[in-house]
Design an enzyme around this catalytic site. Structure first.
Site, short mmCIF file in Angstrom:
data_model
loop_
_atom_site.label_atom_id
_atom_site.label_comp_id
_atom_site.label_asym_id
_atom_site.label_seq_id
_atom_site.Cartn_x
_atom_site.Cartn_y
_atom_site.Cartn_z
N GLN A 18 74.69 25.08 34.79
CA GLN A 18 73.87 25.94 33.92
C GLN A 18 74.03 25.53 32.46
O GLN A 18 73.04 25.45 31.71
CB GLN A 18 74.26 27.41 34.11
CG GLN A 18 73.90 27.93 35.50
CD GLN A 18 74.36 29.36 35.73
OE1 GLN A 18 74.97 29.98 34.86
NE2 GLN A 18 74.07 29.88 36.91
N LYS A 29 81.48 34.90 38.15
CA LYS A 29 80.16 34.86 38.82
C LYS A 29 79.55 36.26 38.77
O LYS A 29 79.91 37.05 37.92
CB LYS A 29 80.33 34.34 40.25
CG LYS A 29 80.78 32.88 40.30
CD LYS A 29 79.69 31.96 39.76
CE LYS A 29 80.13 30.51 39.72
NZ LYS A 29 79.12 29.66 39.07
N LYS A 61 67.40 28.35 45.39
CA LYS A 61 67.29 29.18 44.18
C LYS A 61 67.33 28.32 42.92
O LYS A 61 66.52 28.51 42.01
CB LYS A 61 68.44 30.20 44.20
CG LYS A 61 68.42 31.19 43.05
CD LYS A 61 69.06 32.51 43.44
CE LYS A 61 70.55 32.43 43.65
NZ LYS A 61 71.29 32.28 42.38
N SER A 62 68.27 27.37 42.87
CA SER A 62 68.39 26.54 41.66
C SER A 62 67.10 25.75 41.41
O SER A 62 66.62 25.65 40.28
CB SER A 62 69.55 25.56 41.83
OG SER A 62 70.77 26.25 41.89
N ARG A 115 64.10 26.20 38.29
CA ARG A 115 63.75 25.04 37.46
C ARG A 115 62.27 24.68 37.61
O ARG A 115 61.63 24.24 36.66
CB ARG A 115 64.64 23.85 37.84
CG ARG A 115 66.09 24.03 37.34
CD ARG A 115 67.04 23.15 38.11
NE ARG A 115 68.39 23.11 37.56
CZ ARG A 115 69.34 24.04 37.77
NH1 ARG A 115 69.07 25.10 38.51
NH2 ARG A 115 70.54 23.91 37.24
N SER A 132 79.83 23.21 34.71
CA SER A 132 78.74 24.17 34.91
C SER A 132 77.39 23.49 34.76
O SER A 132 77.04 22.98 33.68
CB SER A 132 78.85 25.30 33.88
OG SER A 132 77.63 26.02 33.83
N ASP A 154 79.36 28.26 45.00
CA ASP A 154 78.80 29.54 45.45
C ASP A 154 79.21 29.88 46.89
O ASP A 154 78.89 30.96 47.37
CB ASP A 154 77.27 29.49 45.35
CG ASP A 154 76.80 29.45 43.91
OD1 ASP A 154 77.55 29.89 43.01
OD2 ASP A 154 75.67 28.97 43.67
N ARG A 162 78.67 39.09 31.95
CA ARG A 162 79.03 37.68 32.16
C ARG A 162 79.03 36.89 30.85
O ARG A 162 78.29 37.20 29.93
CB ARG A 162 78.08 37.05 33.18
CG ARG A 162 78.23 37.72 34.54
CD ARG A 162 77.33 37.13 35.58
NE ARG A 162 77.68 35.75 35.88
CZ ARG A 162 76.96 34.96 36.67
NH1 ARG A 162 75.85 35.41 37.22
NH2 ARG A 162 77.34 33.73 36.91
N GLY A 217 72.26 34.70 36.32
CA GLY A 217 72.89 33.87 35.30
C GLY A 217 72.11 32.58 35.07
O GLY A 217 71.99 32.11 33.94
C1 S3P Z 1 73.60 27.13 39.22
C2 S3P Z 1 74.85 26.68 38.81
C3 S3P Z 1 76.10 27.31 39.23
C4 S3P Z 1 75.92 28.23 40.43
C5 S3P Z 1 74.70 29.10 40.28
C6 S3P Z 1 73.45 28.25 40.15
C7 S3P Z 1 72.40 26.42 38.75
O1 S3P Z 1 76.60 28.10 38.16
O2 S3P Z 1 77.06 29.02 40.63
O3 S3P Z 1 74.57 29.96 41.40
O4 S3P Z 1 71.31 26.64 39.31
O5 S3P Z 1 72.51 25.63 37.79
P1 S3P Z 1 77.54 27.48 37.00
O6 S3P Z 1 76.71 26.58 36.17
O7 S3P Z 1 78.03 28.68 36.25
O8 S3P Z 1 78.64 26.77 37.73
#
Ligand code: S3P
Length: 445
Positions: free
Chosen positions: A178, A356, A30-31, A35, A176, A329, A131, A103
């Site tokens: 993110q 989360k 997913k990450s 991107r 984080s 996660d 959130r 998120g």
């Molecule tokens: C993610 C970062 C994590 C993770 C999320 C995906 C990302 O969140 O929990 O599912 O793709 O950068 P945080 O940055 O809030 O830790």
């Protein structure tokens, strides 16, 4: 689910009448998928993405990039083609950007928008609207963006990008990826170097992919832990093909299922093994889990391997808190493994779980206690007392619009005396659209 949609809940339950076996083909990371669509949308030329996760979260990112002027299409063979607008070339969308449940989509896109002199409105579903966004809006405002949020720094919000974007050095107040990514992405549009300092390593997919697209990213380790990561502004981002590995965070569910259902042996090919993501595998192995790693290789700039997971007698452990970021996660499904392990499993340094898709400590605690497992918790910790082979089950569990809560209790239900009913399977489509099919394919009913 979109911000405005209301749909009937879809309750589910699961049983394992015998061992789980066979091959579990887990969908794309997913990450990395988010991107690839975002950077593809900013690059010049056509980016072809193989193995993109077609979950609702990534589809929300794709829809937003289209609203902003990029072309994002799936060809009949399943390859996604993104034609970018060039750095700084996004256009003001005619409507609100709805990031659904995601998120990552919301926070990374805010970083990109902070570097574009356009005005956008952003919202999400009830979970995302609850959130915290201040963690990204604070540094982005320091870089010159203007952002108006709802009370408490929540969505919906309005963002007007900075012109010029001020390069900053930002020390992450929470570990984080993110927030790190949002600042680095905004920094792309500045004239100068934007740096983020993190005290523990968080996932580095943004850095890897920026380099893959021709950006200049440097990383200096800091003595005693953490790193300073910097991007140089105004790079030439050029389209580059992407091969998305299978998501280790999704693999976690069939992995724990195979460990706890007696007699099981499940193979999982092509799993992402980026060291910033493998904390769960290390932890399950520390608990006595039989997880064999083979065929380790680099594919599309990311380490991957094939896994074979066999049923194991697990024992409770103290999970090293410094591992939290590399498995953040995975704590919901780890707490299911802990419920099936001999002794206590102690998880500390996990306060981020409270913000989360839902408060995951509260959701796991409530669901486990209702099904006969003893759990204690505090602001940033949780302790689970294992009851291997002796979990009553039978109680309904609330999903709270959280895919990982739904999948965790589905896995628990495979081994309880009475089935556990998960109140709503719909959120699973955000990250793992073929989850039920995959679990049935290895023998779950
Ligand atoms: C993610 C970062 C994590 C993770 C999320 C995906 C990302 O969140 O929990 O599912 O793709 O950068 P945080 O940055 O809030 O830790």
């Amino acid at each position: 689910m979109s911000a405005s949609a209301t749909a009937a809940a879809e309750p589910i339950s699961a049983r394992a009448e015998g061992p789980l076996s066979g091959i579990a083909r887990v969908p794309g990371d997913k990450s990395i998928s988010h991107r690839s669509v975002m950077l593809g949308g900013l690059a010049v030329g056509e980016t072809r993405i193989t193995g993109l996760l077609e979950g609702e979260d990534v589809l929300a990112t794709a829809a937003a990039l289209r609203q902003l002027g990029a072309s994002v299409e799936r060809d009949p063979a399943g390859t996604w083609r993104v034609s970018g607008v060039g750095l700084g070339g996004l256009a003001e969308p005619a409507d609100v950007l709805d990031m659904g449940n995601s998120g990552t989509a919301a926070r990374l896109l805010l970083g990109i928008l902070a570097g574009h002199p356009i005005r956008c409105f952003m919202t999400g579903d009830a979970s995302l609207r609850s959130r915290p966004m201040k963690r990204v809006t604070d540094p982005l405002c320091a870089m010159g963006a203007r952002i108006e949020c709802r009370e408490g720094g929540r969505l919906p919000l309005m963002i007007e990008g900075a012109e010029p974007v001020l390069p900053i050095t930002y020390e992450l107040p929470v570990p984080s990826a993110q927030v790190k990514s949002a600042v680095l992405l905004a920094g792309l549009m500045s004239r100068g170097e934007t740096a983020v300092i993190e005290s523990v390593d968080t996932r580095d997919h943004t850095e890897r992919m920026l380099t893959h697209f021709g950006g200049t990213v440097t990383r200096e380790a800091i003595a005693g832990g953490g790193a300073r990561i910097a991007v140089l502004g105004e790079p030439e981002l050029t389209a580059a093909d992407i091969l998305v590995p299978a998501d280790p965070s999704s693999a976690a569910f069939p992995m724990v299922a195979a460990l706890i259902v007696p007699g099981s042996e499940v193979q999982m090919p092509n799993i992402g093994m980026n060291p910033t993501r493998t904390g769960l595998i290390a932890t399950l192995r520390d608990m006595g889990g039989d997880i064999e790693i083979s065929n380790e290789r680099i594919a599309g700039g990311e380490p991957v391997a094939d896994l074979t997971v066999r049923h194991s007698a697990l024992k409770g452990i103290e999970v090293p808190p410094e591992r939290a970021a590399s498995m953040i996660d995975e704590y919901p499904v780890l707490s299911v493994a802990a419920a099936c392990a001999e002794g206590r499993t102690v998880m500390r340094g996990v306060g981020e779980l409270r913000v989360k898709e839902c408060d995951r400590i509260a959701a796991m605690k409530d669901g486990l206690i209702a099904n006969g497992v003893t759990v204690e918790d505090g602001p940033d910790w949780m302790i689970v007392e294992g009851r291997p082979g002796d979990i009553v089950g039978g109680a309904p569990v609330a999903t709270h619009l959280d895919h990982r809560i739904a999948m965790s209790f589905y896995v628990l239900s495979l081994v309880t005396k009475k089935p556990v009913t998960v109140d709503d399977a719909a959120p699973i489509r955000t990250s793992f659209p073929n989850f039920l099919e995959l679990m049935r394919g290895i023998g779950a009913q």
